[in-house]
Motif scaffolding. Sequence first.
Motif, short mmCIF file in Angstrom:
data_model
loop_
_atom_site.label_atom_id
_atom_site.label_comp_id
_atom_site.label_asym_id
_atom_site.label_seq_id
_atom_site.Cartn_x
_atom_site.Cartn_y
_atom_site.Cartn_z
N ASP A 200 0.83 -1.21 0.00
CA ASP A 200 0.00 0.00 0.00
C ASP A 200 0.86 1.26 0.00
OD1 ASP A 200 -2.29 -1.45 -0.09
OD2 ASP A 200 -2.78 -1.26 2.04
N LYS A 203 2.28 1.78 -3.44
CA LYS A 203 1.26 2.30 -4.36
C LYS A 203 1.00 3.79 -4.09
CE LYS A 203 -1.20 -2.04 -5.28
NZ LYS A 203 -2.48 -2.77 -5.21
N GLN A 204 1.08 4.17 -2.83
CA GLN A 204 0.89 5.57 -2.46
C GLN A 204 2.00 6.43 -3.06
OE1 GLN A 204 0.56 5.92 1.77
NE2 GLN A 204 0.06 8.09 1.73
N ILE A 206 3.81 5.71 -5.74
CA ILE A 206 3.65 5.74 -7.20
C ILE A 206 2.54 6.72 -7.60
CG2 ILE A 206 2.96 4.36 -9.21
CD1 ILE A 206 4.29 1.95 -7.82
N THR A 207 1.48 6.76 -6.81
CA THR A 207 0.40 7.72 -7.07
C THR A 207 0.91 9.15 -7.01
OG1 THR A 207 -1.23 6.18 -6.15
CG2 THR A 207 -1.88 8.49 -6.32
N SER A 233 1.79 0.28 -14.46
CA SER A 233 1.43 -1.02 -13.88
C SER A 233 0.19 -0.92 -13.00
CB SER A 233 2.60 -1.58 -13.05
OG SER A 233 2.80 -0.82 -11.87
N LEU A 234 -0.05 0.26 -12.44
CA LEU A 234 -1.23 0.45 -11.59
C LEU A 234 -2.40 1.08 -12.34
CD1 LEU A 234 0.20 1.77 -8.20
CD2 LEU A 234 -0.60 -0.52 -8.74
N TYR A 235 -2.11 2.04 -13.22
CA TYR A 235 -3.18 2.87 -13.77
C TYR A 235 -3.44 2.68 -15.26
CZ TYR A 235 -2.75 5.10 -9.26
OH TYR A 235 -2.72 5.34 -7.91
N THR A 276 6.49 -6.27 -11.90
CA THR A 276 6.57 -5.37 -10.75
C THR A 276 6.14 -5.98 -9.42
OG1 THR A 276 4.32 -4.53 -11.11
CG2 THR A 276 6.11 -3.40 -12.27
N LEU A 278 3.10 -5.74 -8.60
CA LEU A 278 1.94 -4.90 -8.30
C LEU A 278 0.77 -5.29 -9.21
CD1 LEU A 278 3.71 -1.42 -8.08
CD2 LEU A 278 3.00 -2.88 -6.17
N SER A 280 -2.93 -4.03 -10.79
CA SER A 280 -3.85 -2.94 -11.04
C SER A 280 -5.28 -3.35 -10.67
CB SER A 280 -3.80 -2.57 -12.52
OG SER A 280 -4.87 -1.71 -12.87
N GLN A 333 -4.28 -7.30 -5.06
CA GLN A 333 -3.05 -8.07 -4.85
C GLN A 333 -3.32 -9.56 -4.71
OE1 GLN A 333 -0.62 -5.40 -5.86
NE2 GLN A 333 0.39 -7.14 -4.89
#
Length: 674
Positions: A200, A203-204, A206-207, A233-235, A276, A278, A280, A333
């Motif tokens: 988490d 991810k924070q 990366i945001t 990878s997330l968005y 990664t 991670l 999405s 995840q």
Amino acid sequence: MTTTQEASSTEAGKLDGLLSKFDDAVRLLSQAPAFTKPAKLPRVLDTARRVLLQAGGCAALESRAADFESAGVFAGSDWATPQYLIPTLTTYALKSADANVVVIEALSELRLLAVAKGGYAHSLISQEQAHHYLTQVMAINLWLLFNAPSEAERETQGRLANISRQLFQHLAERIGYEYVIDQLIDEIWRILKQRPIQVDSIKQMITQIALCQANPEIDLGASGHGADRLVSSLYGPTQACREDPGIDVYRARLERMDNATLQAESTGFARAMHDTGLVSPYHAVLLRYLLEEGDHLLSEALGLSSTGRDCLLCYRELVHALIRSGVYPATAQAVYGLALLLERGILYQPPVAPAMWRQLNLQLSEWAEGRLSLAYGDIASPRARLIEGVLCMLGLPLGVGQGNNPTCQSARALSMWAYNDPDYLLQMVTWAARDDEIIMHFEGQPISSNESASGVATELPIDLDPVSLIVVPHLDRIYAEMGRRCIGREGDPHRWVNPEFHGWWSGRGFSINVDVATGQLTEVDTFIRHFYASYHPYYNGNQPLIHPQPAGIAVTDSAARFIGWHAITILRASLDPSDVMRVYFYNPNNDSGQDWGDGVKVSTSGNGERFGEASLPFEQFTSRLYIYHYDPLERGELATVTDEELERVQGFLHRSWGATRLPPAELQADQGPQ
């Protein structure tokens, strides 16, 4: 004199006056007896608040860091132990409506900045550790650098909101904006290579990078290389979600795709996930959609090899049920955990599949549901959170972290069971989550977690993965009770506790190189030779380690100073790609890549490590070891280690944590003036 110069002179005079008052307040605090310090502290904090609001105030307080800390500003608080501070918690402190909380957090950051820049030699945290911490803090709170206070901040904090921004402007100027972004990206990739379960905070970060990239007012210069893969990878891992359209829009797009497009989406998500570690939220949407489209696409979306694909086909109904119950955008995840669980093939062990079915239908206790909701909120149900946690722990057994808690023994046990005895782990989860009680046995006598006194942790840990959140409080109390039952026995209690607590495979043979009564080193030569004979392939007949073994290390900082004792798991010993014999081990402390001083730098990638492993050359690892287990029925001859190798190990030991533990016979007398 111009108006601007007059204003500047007035501000400088005001700052000087406030600093004089601050110095007086710090002096009074320093001179006060311990029992009256709390009464003197408010004056210090109030004056510091006024200083922080002035231009140049942060720099002035940074130069006074050693003085205000030694006076007792942090005494009796969490800030008194900077080596244990958690970067993610700074956001809550800096957003607080309580002025004292904001100020003491700001003073703590300035103290660590002084340490990081070499202006303050701290006894508890090294220059490198302080710099590392501040880099993470700035990454998590990048919005403070670039955004004005929001309406909510102005409403709750008023002028306090300016303190945080002035603080971070000062931090960025001292450390460097570009350096922070590049360091942040390197740091994220370094941690991701260890494949932690809890991501988490990553991810924070990366945001925050994504927001900076999207903001036209922020010039990152030439920095930021390597960020695109993290952000995408997330968005936007695939063509259909590259502009981050939102869950509902993406779901509607899936319904209009043909088989070839779905295949491309599946492959794209799998590649991003395995690159990664991670997942999405869009990947979770795809996986749920593919339940109705056939197992071939499901296998592609999970990125499975032939091993994982066979396991999926054998346990098709179970896998589908796990996806329906545990895979949601908020628990994305779980997708990675499921993929790695299938790759491990542990469902083929007879008890595991039935135990997973039990987990799916488990009725959680009120206490367990409350704990999960408190830690993770209500976006996903507590049941789904726990299933996500189980999948991630079974898929990533070396990704278990202890959080900011002294519960390394319990974290090590969970990791060891997930790695070596998964059905036993599932049994523990069932007892803790359903019954609010775990019963283990110590030398034939039952120990209930409900009937045991307090554990090692003084408070219930909250910064843990879902499984640890539920199980660790029980294990912690049981572990402490086992230790209490060893009171009065001669020697270290780990001799008896570790095999009973961790499992039958923990060796009943036990070796320690510290005298428990005096704390001094003892029988170091024998300790080293026996370790080589038990674990080094060149000295044990080239026998690989069969079961992971508990061990204890003396942790040192980057200056090779002793920090404390720590529980780890020895996983294997083998040659690395450079033909150096290394010990590969699991460290539950959240980040295994550390500098232990005297050239001993723990590696987490690039030297033959598998995900989650840390490693050191055999000699260096042995020098930091103080406890290990072995099978007493195996060959017991001491290894014929060369004198040169023995001296190198002892050199690392004597130059670090053993420097102050040499028995009198090994100390050299001072000859005095000649």
